[in-house]
Design an enzyme around this catalytic site. Structure first.
Site, PDB file in Angstrom:
ATOM      1  CD  GLU A 169      -3.034  -1.115   2.211  1.00 15.79           C
ATOM      2  OE1 GLU A 169      -2.759  -0.614   3.305  1.00 15.79           O
ATOM      3  OE2 GLU A 169      -4.145  -1.597   1.922  1.00 15.79           O
ATOM      4  CG  ASP A 204      -7.529  -5.499   4.619  1.00 16.72           C
ATOM      5  OD1 ASP A 204      -7.060  -5.701   5.749  1.00 16.72           O
ATOM      6  OD2 ASP A 204      -7.658  -4.369   4.132  1.00 16.72           O
ATOM      7  CD  GLU A 251      -9.790  -1.421   7.938  1.00 13.80           C
ATOM      8  OE1 GLU A 251      -8.863  -1.987   8.536  1.00 13.80           O
ATOM      9  OE2 GLU A 251      -9.693  -0.957   6.790  1.00 13.80           O
TER      10      GLU A 251
END
Ligand code: GCW
Length: 630
Positions: free
Chosen positions: A303, A377, A405
């Site tokens: 990322e 993820d 998240e």
């Protein structure tokens, strides 16, 4: 009036609680028989020694006895009635007179026993560790027995952690914000450190020690090189000093390009001698400030983070450079395996395995590779990460996400204990049937001398720490499973309820049901049947299967079209199934044997495909969504 006020203050029940005390509330035992038994059992205490850790343990025992039993810890030299004695063979020579002395000496450094023994004709509860930290852990366990209203008679407890390194990976930024944090700002008050030690650091340490966490990575994996500058090392050292009595080591993230960004070098190439030397010098400096510094956590070439591949070097080249610098001091490198190419024609689920599996055996012995529980993820439900069971020569440190998240932030009640358990008890078949992830992780202690697990916490400055009260249960579950990944989660949920809310059977039953069914409900109302990564970009939870931007397109994760739904990862598709061992590979590859909860993860399934319920896939999907909402 004043008397009334005093009376009110002395009664716990009238206080509106903030949640700050977590599972360490130590409220008065509400069962009279037990209350009297416990008071008798704690009549006298022999607890010599004055190391920081023993002092922390004694402080906790004092706090616990006062709260639970309204007893002022009564320290004596010799027992005249029933009591408790705590210590190590060094701090408490009396231990040598018990028959447990050999067992204690053989304990792991963090281990402890809690035993009912008889000393000079008196009934005594012995809380003993080989080292001081074991005594602290033992005291927390002992208090937990009372908090959860267990008997204190005939105790025969022996505990040693099943994983050595049990860390929280804070994604905290130097500016105070927390990446994917939903409970306020960072606890680390960088502005006022090192001068001001917020008492909250101590409560953070207590909470962690009570569940066995022994390390904390202070800052975000999306790292800022400044955190390695001297001024910040001095601040981190003050935190390390505050946490040390509780057995918690400090770790830092290391930005790979730090030699360039803060070191004035022209390159961060891991094979360049000047870069190598820079890390050696930096590490030497860190240990001057933090003598028991734990090591580095690194997110590289992921990322947008810099890494060795920027110089056409491998992850092993990068990790080993840091590992060599840390090795003389006993430090470790935790090198993340969360990498993906972000190309539309590449199945992202393949990347981690493809990049790291070929490097098995190439890492220095103080390097951990850290995969997330699944290959995408931290989704509400993930297929298992195929690296587990595939890296026999390289210790893997599993990374869970405790912060929600993708699971509703701090607004949704989702107990993650069940998610953690699902992963830990998954069978990798690495050494035949029954080679669970838990076993794979534990085995590294024998083969490589180290083992560990990490969690990205949900903790912030909110008064209740985790935003949502039930978030505390996820912190608790992670820590307890880090200590022993095989504890049944239903037991942990019950333990947390008893410590946090009440020992009332009705409360336990009701709350436990909510907790244990909450994860499946969330999966049902978010991503049933193996769907994943179809979330709204902004919130990372509400649905957004239509989401599309230049970087990613949700369609790649669900592939809905006129023929069906789901991603073909079979041997005819991206072949992700081949990354798993037989017979899992074959099982996942076949639409008939693939578990329905992962069906759309591995298969592109016709809308009218007949499910085991007899319904067609579309109806089944809709049914799951409704079930979750209900
Ligand atoms: O889950 C994703 C998050 C990023 C995070 C990244 C990672 C720290 O959306 O915020 O970055 O994973 O794990 O590195």
């Amino acid at each position: 009036m004043f008397v009334c006020f005093l009376l009110l203050c002395s009664s716990h029940s009238v206080f509106a609680e903030s949640g700050y005390d977590l599972w360490l509330r130590y409220h008065r035992i509400d069962n009279t028989t037990l209350y009297n038994n416990y008071r008798e059992a704690n009549g006298e205490v022999i607890f010599p020694g004055s190391s920081d850790r023993l002092n922390a343990a004694k402080k906790e025992l004092r706090l616990g006895l006062k709260g639970l039993l309204n007893i002022d810890l009564n320290e004596v030299q010799h027992f005249s009635k029933r009591g408790v004695m705590a210590g190590t063979p060094e701090s408490l020579p009396l231990i040598a007179k018990t028959s447990y002395i050999d067992e204690i000496k053989k304990l792991d450094d963090e281990g402890y026993i809690i035993r009912s023994v008889t000393i000079n004709g008196k009934q005594v509860t012995l809380i003993a560790g080989k080292k001081d930290i074991g005594v602290l852990y033992g005291v927390f366990h002992y208090l937990r027995l009372m908090q959860t209203q267990q008997s204190l008679d005939n105790l025969a407890i022996k505990e040693e952690p099943k994983l050595q390194i049990r860390v929280l990976d804070h994604w905290d930024n130097l500016n105070g914000t927390i990446e994917r944090g939903y409970a306020g700002y960072t606890l680390w008050d960088w502005q006022r450190l090192p001068g001001y030690i917020d008492p909250r650091y101590i409560d953070y340490a207590r909470a962690n020690a009570s569940i066995g966490i022994n390390g904390t990575v202070l800052n975000n994996v999306n790292a800022n090189a400044r955190s390695l500058r001297t001024e910040y090392l001095i601040k981190a050292a003050a935190l390390a000093d505050a946490l040390r009595p509780y057995g918690i080591k400090v770790y830092l993230t290391a930005r790979f390009s730090a030699p360039k960004e803060i070191g004035g070098l022209k390159t961060a190439d891991p094979l360049d001698p000047s870069v190598w030397q820079w890390w050696k010098d930096k590490v030497k400096e860190i240990y001057q400030y933090i003598p028991d510094f734990g090591g580095f956590l690194v997110k590289a070439n992921s990322e947008g983070q810099p890494g060795p591949q920027d110089y056409k070097r491998t992850h092993a080249d990068g990790a080993n450079m840091m590992a060599e610098a840390l090795e003389p001091y006993g430090g470790i490198v935790m090198w993340r395996a969360f990498v993906y190419e972000n190309k539309r024609n590449v199945d992202r689920a393949l990347n981690g395995f493809d990049e790291f599996k070929p490097l098995d055996g190439q890492f220095n012995k103080n390097v951990f590779i850290q995969p997330k529980n699944g290959p995408i993820d931290f989704q509400p439900r993930e297929a298992l990460h195929p690296l587990f069971g595939s890296m026999p020569k390289t210790p893997l440190m599993l990374e869970f996400q405790i912060t929600q998240e993708y699971l509703g932030f701090a607004s949704h009640l989702v107990y993650l204990g069940t998610l953690f358990e699902e992963t830990l008890q998954s069978d990798t078949y690495a050494k035949g049937k029954g080679t669970t992830v838990s076993k794979v992780l534990q085995e590294y202690k024998k083969t490589n001398g180290i083992s560990g697990i990490a969690g990205v916490p949900n903790i912030g400055t909110d008064i209740n720490w985790t935003g949502h009260l039930f978030g505390q249960a996820n912190w608790h579950a992670f820590g307890r499973l880090a200590w022993n990944p095989d504890i049944p989660v239903a037991e942990l949920a019950e333990e947390w309820i008893r410590m946090t809310f009440s020992n009332d059977a009705n409360v336990i039953k009701t709350v436990k049901h909510i907790m244990l069914s909450s994860h499946e409900a969330a999966v049902d109302y978010m991503t049933p049947l193996g769907l994943n990564h179809i979330m709204n970009f902004a919130t990372h939870y509400g649905p957004g299967p239509w989401y599309k931007d230049p970087n990613w397109d949700a369609w790649d994760y669900h592939k809905a079209d006129e023929t069906g739904l789901g991603v073909d990862r079979t041997m005819k598709g991206s072949n992700a199934v081949s990354q798993y061992k037989s017979p899992i590979r074959e099982k996942l590859n076949d639409i008939k044997t693939c578990p329905e909860q992962l069906l759309l993860w591995f298969h592109h399934v016709p809308w009218n495909y007949k499910m085991s319920s007899g319904r067609i896939m579309w109806d089944e999907l809709v049914d799951h969504y409704y079930r979750g909402v209900d």
